[in-house]
Design an enzyme around this catalytic site. Structure first.
Site, short mmCIF file in Angstrom:
data_model
loop_
_atom_site.label_atom_id
_atom_site.label_comp_id
_atom_site.label_asym_id
_atom_site.label_seq_id
_atom_site.Cartn_x
_atom_site.Cartn_y
_atom_site.Cartn_z
N ASN A 1 8.69 -8.87 18.03
CA ASN A 1 7.69 -9.89 18.31
C ASN A 1 8.30 -11.11 18.99
O ASN A 1 7.72 -11.67 19.93
CB ASN A 1 6.99 -10.33 17.03
CG ASN A 1 6.31 -9.19 16.30
OD1 ASN A 1 6.32 -9.14 15.07
ND2 ASN A 1 5.70 -8.26 17.03
N ASP B 1 7.00 -7.87 9.23
CA ASP B 1 8.12 -7.04 8.78
C ASP B 1 9.37 -7.66 9.42
O ASP B 1 9.67 -7.42 10.59
CB ASP B 1 7.89 -5.60 9.26
CG ASP B 1 9.09 -4.68 9.07
OD1 ASP B 1 10.14 -5.15 8.60
OD2 ASP B 1 8.96 -3.50 9.42
N TYR C 1 -5.04 -4.94 19.26
CA TYR C 1 -4.20 -5.76 20.14
C TYR C 1 -4.74 -5.91 21.57
O TYR C 1 -5.61 -6.71 21.84
CB TYR C 1 -2.76 -5.25 20.15
CG TYR C 1 -2.08 -5.40 18.82
CD1 TYR C 1 -1.78 -6.67 18.31
CD2 TYR C 1 -1.73 -4.30 18.04
CE1 TYR C 1 -1.16 -6.83 17.08
CE2 TYR C 1 -1.11 -4.45 16.80
CZ TYR C 1 -0.83 -5.72 16.33
OH TYR C 1 -0.23 -5.87 15.11
N TRP D 1 4.04 4.47 16.81
CA TRP D 1 2.59 4.37 16.65
C TRP D 1 1.94 5.73 16.37
O TRP D 1 0.75 5.79 16.08
CB TRP D 1 1.95 3.78 17.90
CG TRP D 1 2.21 2.33 18.12
CD1 TRP D 1 3.16 1.76 18.93
CD2 TRP D 1 1.51 1.23 17.52
NE1 TRP D 1 3.09 0.40 18.88
CE2 TRP D 1 2.09 0.04 18.03
CE3 TRP D 1 0.45 1.14 16.62
CZ2 TRP D 1 1.63 -1.22 17.64
CZ3 TRP D 1 0.01 -0.11 16.25
CH2 TRP D 1 0.60 -1.28 16.76
N ARG E 1 0.82 -1.21 0.00
CA ARG E 1 0.00 0.00 0.00
C ARG E 1 0.85 1.26 0.00
O ARG E 1 0.37 2.34 -0.30
CB ARG E 1 -0.93 0.01 1.23
CG ARG E 1 -1.92 -1.13 1.29
CD ARG E 1 -2.96 -0.91 2.40
NE ARG E 1 -2.34 -0.74 3.70
CZ ARG E 1 -2.06 -1.74 4.53
NH1 ARG E 1 -2.30 -2.98 4.16
NH2 ARG E 1 -1.53 -1.51 5.71
N CYS F 1 -1.05 -7.39 13.08
CA CYS F 1 -0.12 -8.24 12.34
C CYS F 1 0.12 -9.54 13.09
O CYS F 1 0.15 -10.61 12.50
CB CYS F 1 1.20 -7.51 12.12
SG CYS F 1 1.07 -6.07 11.05
N ARG G 1 -0.14 -12.89 10.66
CA ARG G 1 -0.61 -12.85 9.27
C ARG G 1 0.42 -12.19 8.37
O ARG G 1 0.53 -12.49 7.18
CB ARG G 1 -1.93 -12.08 9.17
CG ARG G 1 -1.78 -10.59 9.49
CD ARG G 1 -2.95 -9.74 9.04
NE ARG G 1 -2.70 -8.34 9.36
CZ ARG G 1 -2.10 -7.47 8.58
NH1 ARG G 1 -1.67 -7.83 7.38
NH2 ARG G 1 -1.92 -6.22 8.95
N SER G 2 1.20 -11.27 8.97
CA SER G 2 2.16 -10.47 8.22
C SER G 2 3.31 -10.12 9.14
O SER G 2 3.09 -9.81 10.32
CB SER G 2 1.47 -9.19 7.71
OG SER G 2 2.39 -8.33 7.08
N GLU H 1 6.21 -1.58 25.39
CA GLU H 1 5.15 -1.86 24.43
C GLU H 1 4.36 -3.10 24.84
O GLU H 1 3.13 -3.12 24.76
CB GLU H 1 5.71 -2.02 23.03
CG GLU H 1 4.61 -2.17 21.98
CD GLU H 1 5.16 -2.39 20.59
OE1 GLU H 1 4.63 -1.78 19.64
OE2 GLU H 1 6.14 -3.17 20.44
N HIS I 1 8.15 -10.88 5.13
CA HIS I 1 8.70 -10.03 4.08
C HIS I 1 9.81 -9.11 4.58
O HIS I 1 9.89 -8.76 5.75
CB HIS I 1 7.60 -9.18 3.43
CG HIS I 1 6.82 -8.36 4.42
ND1 HIS I 1 5.66 -8.82 5.01
CD2 HIS I 1 7.03 -7.11 4.91
CE1 HIS I 1 5.18 -7.89 5.82
NE2 HIS I 1 6.00 -6.85 5.78
N LEU I 2 10.65 -8.73 3.64
CA LEU I 2 11.62 -7.67 3.82
C LEU I 2 11.25 -6.53 2.88
O LEU I 2 11.02 -6.75 1.68
CB LEU I 2 13.03 -8.16 3.48
CG LEU I 2 13.70 -9.13 4.45
CD1 LEU I 2 14.94 -9.73 3.81
CD2 LEU I 2 14.06 -8.44 5.77
N TYR I 3 11.18 -5.32 3.41
CA TYR I 3 10.96 -4.17 2.55
C TYR I 3 12.19 -3.92 1.70
O TYR I 3 13.32 -4.20 2.11
CB TYR I 3 10.63 -2.93 3.39
CG TYR I 3 9.23 -2.96 3.95
CD1 TYR I 3 8.13 -2.63 3.16
CD2 TYR I 3 8.99 -3.36 5.27
CE1 TYR I 3 6.83 -2.68 3.66
CE2 TYR I 3 7.70 -3.41 5.78
CZ TYR I 3 6.63 -3.07 4.98
OH TYR I 3 5.36 -3.13 5.47
#
Length: 270
Positions: free
Chosen positions: A182, A174, A99, A85, A26, A151, A171-172, A63, A212-214
């Protein structure tokens, strides 16, 4: 001799770099991603806080305490110098039912709130052989009201022979910036629940959908992969909090953390 637990994470980065498929997002930056991946972290080898780059322990601790509190307001995070955030929050600093709100204040069809996290702790104590000790953050009815869909979506506990295990589903992920947080946070949560239930925190399992890796993190990932993991630190919980709401930063002691230097990478805001 067992392989260093950190290689579980490093192997994932290497796999994405080698076999990841390019996809749009996105935002401005595309990704290289794979679908369907699982990692295991045996906590007998130490607390899985990455050593191949320095991690901000205080930030990830606060966090997690914010998640556990059940809050949607980021004022607590800002007070503890956590600002990633900020761009998601509304003018009143709220993120909607994300969350921790789902963990502690899930609303049923009758409007009654349900505390999933406390229920889970009670189940571990009274019904430890259950295959349904789950906390779910993916509340479809509330997704439109969330400033960002979760995520890390659900986690499940298992009790076997006095050992407590947790599996997290994302689900996703980074992988360069978010996943190291995480890993440490859910290992910490596992230790918190183990301390409340009189069990040994044994293993964290993380299952990921889209890992994924950006594209603007690829060079940093390659740099990190050149580094050799050091001995993992230890995390001790002191003071014996009576319940999940009594934990403060003073209950956590990180010992023998000697990481490689921090690797700077831009946060991708979507």
């Amino acid at each position: 001799m067992a392989a260093h637990p950190e290689y579980e994470y490093l192997k994932l980065m290497a796999e994405i770099l080698k076999n990841g498929k390019s996809k749009p997002t996105r935002g401005v930056h595309g990704i290289k991603s794979i679908f369907g991946y699982q990692m295991h972290f045996d906590l007998r080898h130490g607390f899985p806080l990455l050593t191949t780059k320095k991690m901000p322990f205080s930030l990830l601790l606060h966090e997690l305490l914010w998640f556990v509190s059940g809050s949607s307001n980021i004022k607590y995070l800002q007070d503890h110098k956590i600002h990633y955030w900020d761009e998601f929050a509304d003018k009143d600093l709220n993120l909607g039912p994300v969350y921790g709100v789902q963990w502690r204040h899930w609303k049923g069809q009758d409007g009654q709130e349900f505390d999933q996290l406390q229920w889970t702790i009670d189940q571990i104590k009274t019904n430890p052989h259950s295959k349904a000790i789950i906390v779910n953050a993916w509340n479809v009815a509330d997704l439109e009201a969330m400033r960002l869909p979760p995520c890390h979506t659900m986690f499940q506990f298992d009790v076997t022979k006095g050992k407590l295990r947790m599996q997290l589903y994302q689900r996703s992920s980074d992988v360069f910036l978010g996943l190291p947080f995480n890993i440490a946070q859910y290992a910490m949560l596992l230790q918190m629940v183990a301390s409340l239930t009189g069990l040994e925190a044994r293993e964290l399992v993380i299952s990921i959908g889209n890992a994924h890796l950006y594209n603007n993190h690829l060079d940093q990932a390659k740099e990190q992969l050149k580094r050799k993991p050091k001995q993992l630190p230890k995390l001790e919980i002191v003071g014996k909090p009576a319940d999940i709401d009594n934990f403060t930063e003073d209950n956590f002691v990180l010992k023998d953390y000697d990481p490689h230097p921090h690797i700077k990478a831009p946060l991708v805001i979507l």
